[in-house]
Design a protein around this motif. Structure first.
Motif, PDB file in Angstrom:
ATOM      1  N   SER A 129      30.346  35.228  37.441  1.00  0.00           N
ATOM      2  CA  SER A 129      30.700  35.273  36.018  1.00  0.00           C
ATOM      3  C   SER A 129      31.578  36.486  35.700  1.00  0.00           C
ATOM      4  O   SER A 129      32.411  36.428  34.797  1.00  0.00           O
ATOM      5  CB  SER A 129      29.461  35.220  35.128  1.00  0.00           C
ATOM      6  OG  SER A 129      28.546  36.162  35.574  1.00  0.00           O
ATOM      7  N   ASP A 130      31.419  37.583  36.460  1.00  0.00           N
ATOM      8  CA  ASP A 130      32.285  38.763  36.214  1.00  0.00           C
ATOM      9  C   ASP A 130      33.735  38.426  36.541  1.00  0.00           C
ATOM     10  O   ASP A 130      34.655  38.755  35.797  1.00  0.00           O
ATOM     11  CB  ASP A 130      31.858  39.948  37.094  1.00  0.00           C
ATOM     12  CG  ASP A 130      30.586  40.579  36.574  1.00  0.00           C
ATOM     13  OD1 ASP A 130      30.242  40.303  35.401  1.00  0.00           O
ATOM     14  OD2 ASP A 130      29.932  41.307  37.341  1.00  0.00           O
ATOM     15  N   ALA A 131      33.912  37.741  37.692  1.00  0.00           N
ATOM     16  CA  ALA A 131      35.277  37.365  38.099  1.00  0.00           C
ATOM     17  C   ALA A 131      35.884  36.449  37.047  1.00  0.00           C
ATOM     18  O   ALA A 131      37.041  36.631  36.632  1.00  0.00           O
ATOM     19  CB  ALA A 131      35.243  36.661  39.450  1.00  0.00           C
ATOM     20  N   LEU A 132      35.087  35.491  36.576  1.00  0.00           N
ATOM     21  CA  LEU A 132      35.620  34.526  35.612  1.00  0.00           C
ATOM     22  C   LEU A 132      35.980  35.208  34.287  1.00  0.00           C
ATOM     23  O   LEU A 132      37.023  34.901  33.690  1.00  0.00           O
ATOM     24  CB  LEU A 132      34.633  33.383  35.385  1.00  0.00           C
ATOM     25  CG  LEU A 132      35.346  32.146  34.882  1.00  0.00           C
ATOM     26  CD1 LEU A 132      36.115  31.450  35.997  1.00  0.00           C
ATOM     27  CD2 LEU A 132      34.386  31.178  34.234  1.00  0.00           C
ATOM     28  N   SER A 133      35.130  36.153  33.828  1.00  0.00           N
ATOM     29  CA  SER A 133      35.449  36.864  32.562  1.00  0.00           C
ATOM     30  C   SER A 133      36.755  37.620  32.739  1.00  0.00           C
ATOM     31  O   SER A 133      37.602  37.666  31.848  1.00  0.00           O
ATOM     32  CB  SER A 133      34.386  37.885  32.184  1.00  0.00           C
ATOM     33  OG  SER A 133      33.150  37.337  32.270  1.00  0.00           O
ATOM     34  N   CYS A 190      38.379  30.516  42.059  1.00  0.00           N
ATOM     35  CA  CYS A 190      39.621  31.104  41.524  1.00  0.00           C
ATOM     36  C   CYS A 190      39.617  32.628  41.427  1.00  0.00           C
ATOM     37  O   CYS A 190      40.667  33.229  41.195  1.00  0.00           O
ATOM     38  CB  CYS A 190      39.939  30.505  40.163  1.00  0.00           C
ATOM     39  SG  CYS A 190      38.863  31.103  38.845  1.00  0.00           S
ATOM     40  N   ALA A 191      38.445  33.285  41.563  1.00  0.00           N
ATOM     41  CA  ALA A 191      38.343  34.758  41.460  1.00  0.00           C
ATOM     42  C   ALA A 191      39.081  35.275  40.227  1.00  0.00           C
ATOM     43  O   ALA A 191      38.727  34.921  39.108  1.00  0.00           O
ATOM     44  CB  ALA A 191      38.812  35.405  42.751  1.00  0.00           C
ATOM     45  N   THR A 192      40.138  36.048  40.401  1.00  0.00           N
ATOM     46  CA  THR A 192      40.831  36.664  39.261  1.00  0.00           C
ATOM     47  C   THR A 192      41.704  35.674  38.486  1.00  0.00           C
ATOM     48  O   THR A 192      42.342  36.050  37.507  1.00  0.00           O
ATOM     49  CB  THR A 192      41.776  37.768  39.752  1.00  0.00           C
ATOM     50  OG1 THR A 192      42.697  37.162  40.655  1.00  0.00           O
ATOM     51  CG2 THR A 192      41.029  38.885  40.441  1.00  0.00           C
ATOM     52  N   GLY A 193      41.768  34.448  38.953  1.00  0.00           N
ATOM     53  CA  GLY A 193      42.544  33.418  38.241  1.00  0.00           C
ATOM     54  C   GLY A 193      44.034  33.520  38.481  1.00  0.00           C
ATOM     55  O   GLY A 193      44.822  32.888  37.780  1.00  0.00           O
ATOM     56  N   VAL A 194      44.438  34.277  39.498  1.00  0.00           N
ATOM     57  CA  VAL A 194      45.873  34.470  39.699  1.00  0.00           C
ATOM     58  C   VAL A 194      46.575  33.163  40.061  1.00  0.00           C
ATOM     59  O   VAL A 194      47.678  32.884  39.585  1.00  0.00           O
ATOM     60  CB  VAL A 194      46.152  35.617  40.710  1.00  0.00           C
ATOM     61  CG1 VAL A 194      45.616  35.295  42.087  1.00  0.00           C
ATOM     62  CG2 VAL A 194      47.620  35.928  40.801  1.00  0.00           C
ATOM     63  N   ARG A 195      45.896  32.316  40.856  1.00  0.00           N
ATOM     64  CA  ARG A 195      46.558  31.070  41.269  1.00  0.00           C
ATOM     65  C   ARG A 195      46.722  30.089  40.098  1.00  0.00           C
ATOM     66  O   ARG A 195      47.844  29.626  39.854  1.00  0.00           O
ATOM     67  CB  ARG A 195      45.818  30.431  42.448  1.00  0.00           C
ATOM     68  CG  ARG A 195      46.661  29.407  43.192  1.00  0.00           C
ATOM     69  CD  ARG A 195      45.872  28.673  44.243  1.00  0.00           C
ATOM     70  NE  ARG A 195      45.177  29.531  45.162  1.00  0.00           N
ATOM     71  CZ  ARG A 195      45.716  30.053  46.261  1.00  0.00           C
ATOM     72  NH1 ARG A 195      46.968  29.826  46.564  1.00  0.00           N
ATOM     73  NH2 ARG A 195      44.996  30.821  47.047  1.00  0.00           N
ATOM     74  N   PRO A 196      45.634  29.765  39.350  1.00  0.00           N
ATOM     75  CA  PRO A 196      45.851  28.837  38.223  1.00  0.00           C
ATOM     76  C   PRO A 196      46.840  29.377  37.203  1.00  0.00           C
ATOM     77  O   PRO A 196      47.592  28.614  36.600  1.00  0.00           O
ATOM     78  CB  PRO A 196      44.452  28.674  37.614  1.00  0.00           C
ATOM     79  CG  PRO A 196      43.612  29.744  38.194  1.00  0.00           C
ATOM     80  CD  PRO A 196      44.214  30.095  39.505  1.00  0.00           C
ATOM     81  N   ASP A 208      39.834  28.430  48.479  1.00  0.00           N
ATOM     82  CA  ASP A 208      40.160  29.738  49.061  1.00  0.00           C
ATOM     83  C   ASP A 208      38.895  30.600  49.067  1.00  0.00           C
ATOM     84  O   ASP A 208      38.740  31.500  48.258  1.00  0.00           O
ATOM     85  CB  ASP A 208      41.278  30.389  48.220  1.00  0.00           C
ATOM     86  CG  ASP A 208      41.672  31.757  48.737  1.00  0.00           C
ATOM     87  OD1 ASP A 208      41.285  32.120  49.867  1.00  0.00           O
ATOM     88  OD2 ASP A 208      42.367  32.487  48.001  1.00  0.00           O
ATOM     89  N   PRO A 209      37.948  30.278  49.972  1.00  0.00           N
ATOM     90  CA  PRO A 209      36.685  31.021  49.986  1.00  0.00           C
ATOM     91  C   PRO A 209      36.787  32.314  50.793  1.00  0.00           C
ATOM     92  O   PRO A 209      37.815  32.576  51.419  1.00  0.00           O
ATOM     93  CB  PRO A 209      35.751  30.039  50.682  1.00  0.00           C
ATOM     94  CG  PRO A 209      36.642  29.307  51.635  1.00  0.00           C
ATOM     95  CD  PRO A 209      38.020  29.266  51.027  1.00  0.00           C
TER      96      PRO A 209
END
Ligand SMILES: C[S@@+](CC[C@H](N)C(=O)[O-])C[C@H]1O[C@@H](n2cnc3c(N)ncnc32)[C@H](O)[C@@H]1O
Length: 364
Positions: A45-49, A17-23, A107-108
């Motif tokens: 973990s940085d992307a998830l935070s 999900c990277a930056t979480g924009v889609r969810p 989305d890799p």
């Protein structure tokens, strides 16, 4: 209700999900939120935070709450649910093997092949898999060794390379699905900008999956091309030769509907956006669905795909025929014609090649 029985919840995973924009967009834009169980995962973990922080800073505010059920093998699930999204910091393959989902987005970076097997195993009895691939050099046939290694295919870098790329990815998904007794039905398959994006329905059925090979073949370069089960002459493939769209679903993806569902509301716009930014965002939404609903009918059945730039030469008219005149010429003869969502101007038709040439000669 075609996905789960009435009133049951739908488990949805953004596996990378990277930056979480889609969810976060699923949370804002998809109707019936009370039935969604959204999991957003990333190994970084940085992307998830970052994603969690942005969800916290801009909450959805509809008080949706749910508790994750134990996963397969009665294991406790990782991650916590915040404002309707379960955030998980794991390897996507592990989550997909442990938990069943009805909807998975992959989305890799580059090729999705690493994740396909686990995703297809994770999909329940029936489910939707959406896959992005950005390794277009391999899929379009210019990186030949990578194409052979990852997709077992060969490509030709001509007008058909973008359609080939989409079909090569679909072919690999259909193959892996069949290994897991599942059949694949494309809903929407596109080459858009710098990536391939496919959405397919997977259904558990040994009988249908056993025939997966019926829709696999090669694009033989003839005049202009045909699909065949065996390679001969100049060819690309193997690839999926069946339908690319589901007419019913893709037919509903109109510009009006996309704007209605996806354009931000007044309150959603960032403070520093002016009229130009708002207009730009609407145009992007328009661009992303342009030609989809009009071509849905043709792309969900057997059709001929033609690059307008090649047609002038093939018809011997020394100029590019007008798309408008081609459309009216073909329709007057009782055929359908629709412009396709492709990087270059291309159209699909149910007319035969000789009729297309004849109409092109009159459409200068
Ligand atoms: C192309 S980005 C995803 C972009 C995102 N879907 C979006 O729309 O903004 C790929 C992401 O996959 C993550 N990733 C790579 N390998 C992973 C794995 N094995 N499991 C989970 N996440 C992984 C990376 O950290 C990266 O954030």
């Amino acid at each position: 209700d075609w996905l789960v029985s009435e009133n049951k919840t739908v488990r949805v995973l953004d596996a990378l999900c990277a930056t979480g924009v889609r969810p976060r967009r699923w949370r804002r834009e998809v109707p019936c939120q009370e039935r969604l169980r959204i999991t957003a995962n990333d190994l970084d973990s940085d992307a998830l935070s970052w994603a969690k922080k942005s969800h916290e800073t801009n909450p959805i505010g509809d008080n949706i709450r749910w508790i994750p059920e134990p996963s397969r093998f009665a294991k406790e699930q990782e991650g916590i649910v915040e404002d309707g999204i379960q955030w998980v910091n794991e390897d996507a393959k592990k989550i997909m093997v442990e938990c069943p989902f009805q909807w998975i987005d992959l989305d890799p970076f580059g090729s999705p092949v690493n994740f396909l097997d686990a995703a297809i195993q994770s999909i329940s009895r029936i489910g939707v898999l959406e896959v992005t691939a950005t390794d277009t050099a391999a899929l379009c046939g210019s990186a030949k060794t990578s194409a052979a290694r990852r997709y077992g295919s060969v490509g030709i870098t001509d007008s058909y390379m973008h359609d080939d790329a989409t079909r090569i990815l679909l072919g690999v998904i259909a193959r892996i699905a069949a290994m897991h007794d599942k059949s694949m039905h494309p809903i929407l398959s596109l080459f858009d900008g710098h990536h391939v994006r496919v959405s397919v329905l997977l259904k558990r059925s040994k009988e249908v999956a056993s025939n997966w090979n019926d829709q696999i073949g090669y694009r033989i370069r003839s005049q202009p091309y045909h699909f065949a089960p065996q390679p001969t002459g100049e060819y690309s493939g193997p690839m999926w030769t069946g339908p690319l769209f589901d007419a019913e679903i893709a037919g509903r993806m109109t510009i009006e509907k996309a704007i209605q569902l996806c354009a931000g509301k007044e309150d959603d716009y960032p403070e520093d956006w002016d009229e130009v930014d708002i207009e730009h965002s609407r145009r992007e939404i328009e661009r992303s669905v342009r030609h989809i609903s009009q071509s849905a009918d043709l792309l969900s059945q057997e059709h001929l795909l033609i690059a307008i730039d090649d047609l002038g030469i093939a018809a011997g008219i020394g100029q590019i025929p007008s798309m408008k005149k081609l459309k009216s010429g073909l329709e007057e003869r009782g055929f359908k014609m629709a412009r396709c969502h492709m990087p270059e101007p291309m159209f699909a038709t149910d007319a035969d090649w000789q009729t297309v040439l004849e109409v092109a000669r009159l459409a200068k």
